[in-house]
Design an enzyme around this catalytic site. Sequence first.
Site, PDB file in Angstrom:
ATOM      1  N   ALA A  66       7.189   2.137   1.653  1.00  0.00           N
ATOM      2  CA  ALA A  66       8.341   3.034   1.809  1.00  0.00           C
ATOM      3  C   ALA A  66       8.093   4.245   0.922  1.00  0.00           C
ATOM      4  O   ALA A  66       7.405   4.156  -0.100  1.00  0.00           O
ATOM      5  CB  ALA A  66       9.613   2.317   1.383  1.00  0.00           C
ATOM      6  N   GLY A 111       6.404  -1.530   2.372  1.00  0.00           N
ATOM      7  CA  GLY A 111       6.898  -1.398   3.746  1.00  0.00           C
ATOM      8  C   GLY A 111       5.773  -1.313   4.768  1.00  0.00           C
ATOM      9  O   GLY A 111       5.946  -1.740   5.917  1.00  0.00           O
ATOM     10  N   GLU A 114       4.815  -4.731   5.380  1.00  0.00           N
ATOM     11  CA  GLU A 114       5.907  -5.399   6.115  1.00  0.00           C
ATOM     12  C   GLU A 114       5.883  -5.035   7.601  1.00  0.00           C
ATOM     13  O   GLU A 114       6.207  -5.868   8.448  1.00  0.00           O
ATOM     14  CB  GLU A 114       7.257  -5.045   5.467  1.00  0.00           C
ATOM     15  CG  GLU A 114       7.406  -5.717   4.101  1.00  0.00           C
ATOM     16  CD  GLU A 114       8.605  -5.216   3.315  1.00  0.00           C
ATOM     17  OE1 GLU A 114       8.625  -4.018   2.977  1.00  0.00           O
ATOM     18  OE2 GLU A 114       9.517  -6.014   3.063  1.00  0.00           O
ATOM     19  N   GLU A 134       6.526  -4.303  -4.680  1.00  0.00           N
ATOM     20  CA  GLU A 134       7.881  -3.820  -4.979  1.00  0.00           C
ATOM     21  C   GLU A 134       8.363  -4.204  -6.375  1.00  0.00           C
ATOM     22  O   GLU A 134       9.112  -3.453  -7.002  1.00  0.00           O
ATOM     23  CB  GLU A 134       8.875  -4.338  -3.922  1.00  0.00           C
ATOM     24  CG  GLU A 134       8.839  -3.580  -2.608  1.00  0.00           C
ATOM     25  CD  GLU A 134       7.759  -4.059  -1.639  1.00  0.00           C
ATOM     26  OE1 GLU A 134       6.899  -4.868  -2.049  1.00  0.00           O
ATOM     27  OE2 GLU A 134       7.787  -3.616  -0.483  1.00  0.00           O
TER      28      GLU A 134
HETATM   29  N1  COA Z   1       5.684   6.891  -1.393  1.00  0.00           N
HETATM   30  C1  COA Z   1       5.570   8.240  -1.561  1.00  0.00           C
HETATM   31  N2  COA Z   1       4.381   8.836  -1.755  1.00  0.00           N
HETATM   32  C2  COA Z   1       3.290   8.072  -1.794  1.00  0.00           C
HETATM   33  C3  COA Z   1       3.326   6.689  -1.656  1.00  0.00           C
HETATM   34  C4  COA Z   1       4.604   6.099  -1.434  1.00  0.00           C
HETATM   35  N3  COA Z   1       4.749   4.777  -1.244  1.00  0.00           N
HETATM   36  N4  COA Z   1       2.078   6.186  -1.758  1.00  0.00           N
HETATM   37  C5  COA Z   1       1.275   7.253  -1.964  1.00  0.00           C
HETATM   38  N5  COA Z   1       1.995   8.381  -1.985  1.00  0.00           N
HETATM   39  C6  COA Z   1       1.512   9.762  -2.173  1.00  0.00           C
HETATM   40  C7  COA Z   1       1.154  10.052  -3.615  1.00  0.00           C
HETATM   41  O1  COA Z   1       2.321  10.391  -4.365  1.00  0.00           O
HETATM   42  C8  COA Z   1       0.211  11.204  -3.440  1.00  0.00           C
HETATM   43  O2  COA Z   1       0.956  12.357  -3.155  1.00  0.00           O
HETATM   44  P1  COA Z   1       0.606  13.762  -3.910  1.00  0.00           P
HETATM   45  O3  COA Z   1      -0.817  14.055  -3.507  1.00  0.00           O
HETATM   46  O4  COA Z   1       1.600  14.730  -3.362  1.00  0.00           O
HETATM   47  O5  COA Z   1       0.733  13.492  -5.368  1.00  0.00           O
HETATM   48  C9  COA Z   1      -0.528  10.860  -2.161  1.00  0.00           C
HETATM   49  O6  COA Z   1       0.301   9.926  -1.468  1.00  0.00           O
HETATM   50  C10 COA Z   1      -1.869  10.174  -2.412  1.00  0.00           C
HETATM   51  O7  COA Z   1      -1.641   9.040  -3.230  1.00  0.00           O
HETATM   52  P2  COA Z   1      -2.415   8.771  -4.613  1.00  0.00           P
HETATM   53  O8  COA Z   1      -1.563   7.866  -5.429  1.00  0.00           O
HETATM   54  O9  COA Z   1      -2.848  10.065  -5.225  1.00  0.00           O
HETATM   55  O10 COA Z   1      -3.711   8.010  -4.065  1.00  0.00           O
HETATM   56  P3  COA Z   1      -4.587   6.970  -4.863  1.00  0.00           P
HETATM   57  O11 COA Z   1      -5.801   6.736  -4.026  1.00  0.00           O
HETATM   58  O12 COA Z   1      -4.786   7.405  -6.268  1.00  0.00           O
HETATM   59  O13 COA Z   1      -3.721   5.621  -4.928  1.00  0.00           O
HETATM   60  C11 COA Z   1      -2.320   3.904  -3.996  1.00  0.00           C
HETATM   61  C12 COA Z   1      -3.431   4.936  -3.738  1.00  0.00           C
HETATM   62  C13 COA Z   1      -1.922   3.307  -2.649  1.00  0.00           C
HETATM   63  C14 COA Z   1      -2.866   2.800  -4.915  1.00  0.00           C
HETATM   64  C15 COA Z   1      -1.119   4.610  -4.672  1.00  0.00           C
HETATM   65  O14 COA Z   1      -0.790   5.762  -3.905  1.00  0.00           O
HETATM   66  C16 COA Z   1       0.104   3.754  -4.769  1.00  0.00           C
HETATM   67  O15 COA Z   1       0.169   2.867  -5.601  1.00  0.00           O
HETATM   68  N6  COA Z   1       1.135   4.015  -3.921  1.00  0.00           N
HETATM   69  C17 COA Z   1       2.408   3.346  -3.975  1.00  0.00           C
HETATM   70  C18 COA Z   1       2.269   1.933  -3.430  1.00  0.00           C
HETATM   71  C19 COA Z   1       3.598   1.213  -3.509  1.00  0.00           C
HETATM   72  O16 COA Z   1       4.093   0.875  -4.568  1.00  0.00           O
HETATM   73  N7  COA Z   1       4.187   0.946  -2.343  1.00  0.00           N
HETATM   74  C20 COA Z   1       5.404   0.204  -2.223  1.00  0.00           C
HETATM   75  C21 COA Z   1       6.547   1.108  -2.038  1.00  0.00           C
HETATM   76  S1  COA Z   1       8.017   0.122  -1.751  1.00  0.00           S
END
Ligand code: COA
Length: 261
Positions: A66, A111, A114, A134
């Site tokens: 999400a 999400g 999911e 989460e």
């Molecule tokens: N919601 C909003 N934005 C998200 C996102 C999310 N769930 N997951 C990634 N993004 C965005 C980042 O903020 C970043 O945006 P920006 O370039 O404007 O700063 C872009 O996507 C790229 O992500 P980034 O974190 O830089 O890539 P990464 O390769 O370093 O890391 C992940 C990848 C997947 C490990 C990391 O993005 C992450 O942990 N995301 C959240 C995962 C999460 O907790 N999901 C559950 C949500 S309920």
Amino acid sequence: MSYLTLLVEKKQGYAIITLNRPDKLNALNGQLLADLHHALVSVQNDTDVHAVILTGSGVKAFAAGADIGELQPLTAESGLPFSERGQAVANLLEHLGKPTIAAVNGFALGGGCEMALACHIRFASENAQLGLPEVTLGTLPGYGGTQRLTRLVGRAKATELILSGERVNAQEAHKIGLVNDVVALEELLPRAEKFVQTVLLRSQTAVKAALSAILAAEELPHTEGMRFEAEQFAQLCATADFKEGTTAFLEKRAAKFQHQA
Ligand code: COA
């Protein structure tokens, strides 16, 4: 129909829906959920579409969860409809009445995981990582993850993944039954399409009934599920596809299904 956050490609007998916010790792914001809901209803009503493949754009993510920017301001009041809106999209994937296949091409987190869990089949690329992180954000999986992961991989493994928030790689996901198969990234869509093409050769009337009976295994008590299966079996006995399938076998020829009751 074109969408802000999705690509929808119609192929011979099936559709490929691609989550398309690659700069945000295809995170599920409100717009994307609304687009996905609309696209799923469209393919559900489209009599030329018999299966749906769901994947993510780019080579890095299926969907990274999400959209956390939209999660952060939630309150107890707004949290309930937020969760229900995501659950409704996941429920639609599960109850589309046509096979849904997730082609998990990278991160499938929160999400995103999911939505993949709500599909009937999951194929993963070798670079895929799946998880429900989460609790690292102070919340829990709210789009059906606590229910579907538990049913899919069992309570012990689901509890381990949900309480730790840790990700599993594609091989581990395969080992625990979270994905059906793991292939190289470039083989992922061909793998999903080959499966769909095999299913398309079968009676779609029978496939639809079989899907609803499989779902009944989770949704009904055992004796009711057995009754439901017998009723579906009896109804299929009256279909043209059943007559054709059984007659074709006895006549030693390939069946030509009309896909009608
Ligand atoms: N919601 C909003 N934005 C998200 C996102 C999310 N769930 N997951 C990634 N993004 C965005 C980042 O903020 C970043 O945006 P920006 O370039 O404007 O700063 C872009 O996507 C790229 O992500 P980034 O974190 O830089 O890539 P990464 O390769 O370093 O890391 C992940 C990848 C997947 C490990 C990391 O993005 C992450 O942990 N995301 C959240 C995962 C999460 O907790 N999901 C559950 C949500 S309920």
